[in-house]
Design a protein around this motif. Structure first.
Motif, PDB file in Angstrom:
ATOM      1  N   THR A  12      14.476 -44.804 -40.607  1.00  0.00           N
ATOM      2  CA  THR A  12      14.460 -43.462 -41.179  1.00  0.00           C
ATOM      3  C   THR A  12      13.358 -43.390 -42.233  1.00  0.00           C
ATOM      4  O   THR A  12      12.602 -44.345 -42.445  1.00  0.00           O
ATOM      5  N   VAL A  17      10.341 -36.858 -39.658  1.00  0.00           N
ATOM      6  CA  VAL A  17      10.228 -37.555 -38.376  1.00  0.00           C
ATOM      7  C   VAL A  17       8.824 -37.484 -37.814  1.00  0.00           C
ATOM      8  O   VAL A  17       8.451 -38.281 -36.943  1.00  0.00           O
ATOM      9  N   PHE A  71      13.889 -41.045 -30.566  1.00  0.00           N
ATOM     10  CA  PHE A  71      13.622 -40.288 -31.785  1.00  0.00           C
ATOM     11  C   PHE A  71      14.601 -39.129 -31.913  1.00  0.00           C
ATOM     12  O   PHE A  71      14.804 -38.371 -30.965  1.00  0.00           O
ATOM     13  N   SER A  73      15.758 -35.970 -34.879  1.00  0.00           N
ATOM     14  CA  SER A  73      15.576 -35.321 -36.171  1.00  0.00           C
ATOM     15  C   SER A  73      16.907 -34.757 -36.641  1.00  0.00           C
ATOM     16  O   SER A  73      17.749 -34.345 -35.831  1.00  0.00           O
ATOM     17  N   CYS A  81      20.743 -38.816 -42.746  1.00  0.00           N
ATOM     18  CA  CYS A  81      20.275 -39.407 -41.481  1.00  0.00           C
ATOM     19  C   CYS A  81      20.969 -40.737 -41.211  1.00  0.00           C
ATOM     20  O   CYS A  81      21.369 -41.016 -40.072  1.00  0.00           O
TER      21      CYS A  81
END
Length: 260
Positions: A12, A17, A71, A73, A81
């Protein structure tokens, strides 16, 4: 992917991102295990360990630009996160939490404000070996190439061997130079001289923007991160989240325990 015999790595950051630093970190460690990038949809620098409590959090899986890396977001903070990844995204508990590579220094007192390190301390509080990486270059176009070997060595050692319980690492890397080596040291005592510059919007209503100057209280202390960063070394500062000032308990008890 999702092979339980392989290490599971959560990555993270606080730069979002889309930041180049997080993509470089994922590229460096993707051969070391199954990699999930779960990062804020938008920048959250200076958010420390903030969490979202009164708004919904949404997850979006993004097209991967790296083979073997997924990946995601999250429209929340770096700590959001980490928490949400463990609750709703990862197939199992991660073997390591890595944060960064941050665009800018998180040395010295900056760890208090850093969203990058907020995510690291959250991982540590969850009992997961956790490391934050920062390059001393704020530009979105920063060159990470000279840091790759050091990041790979430190991350690889933590992923394979772990860390002492309750300890995480704050790693800072000098920019624009080949580092001379690595120094494990303490964070320099320092402060920011906060100042808020006053502006007027088109309607004549004042608003303020933060600016300030970093002041190192011990520039010649040879056991600090700022000292060694200035001499082109990568610094590793061991961090203990939420530590009590145990040395002060006896003296404070004498002052306050008798108050009714």
């Amino acid at each position: 992917m999702n092979n339980s015999s392989r290490k599971l790595i959560l990555i993270t950051n606080d730069d979002s991102v889309d930041a180049p630093g997080i993509h470089r970190l994922a590229e460096i460690v993707r051969s070391m295990g199954d990699v999930y990038v779960v990062a804020p949809a938008h920048p959250h620098s200076g958010q420390s360990a903030a969490i979202t409590t009164c708004a919904p959090l949404r997850i979006s899986e993004l097209a991967s630009q790296l083979d073997g890396v997924r990946f995601f977001s999250v429209d929340g903070t770096p700590v959001d996160c980490v928490k949400l990844a463990m609750h709703a995204i990862l197939p199992r508990r991660p073997d390591a939490v890595l944060s960064g590579i941050n665009h800018g220094s998180n040395a010295s007192v900056n760890i208090i404000y850093s969203g990058t390190m907020g995510a690291v301390t959250e991982g540590c509080l969850q009992g997961i070996p956790s490391v934050g990486f920062s390059l001393l270059h704020h530009s979105i176009k920063a060159d990470f190439s000279l840091s790759v070997g050091f990041v790979a060595s430190i991350a690889g050692a933590v992923i394979e061997e772990g860390l002492s319980e309750g300890v995480c690492l704050n790693v800072n890397i000098p920019a624009r130079v080949m580092p001379q080596g690595i120094k494990v040291c303490r964070a320099a005592r320092a402060r920011w001289t906060d100042n808020y510059r006053r502006y007027l919007d088109p309607s004549g209503v004042p608003f303020y923007l933060l600016e300030g100057r970093f002041i190192n209280a011990e520039p010649n202390a040879e056991d600090t991160d700022e000292y060694w960063l200035a001499r082109r070394y990568v610094t590793i500062v061991p961090v203990v989240p939420g530590a009590s000032a145990n040395d002060s308990i006896r003296a404070l008890s004498a002052r306050f325990d008798t108050i009714d």
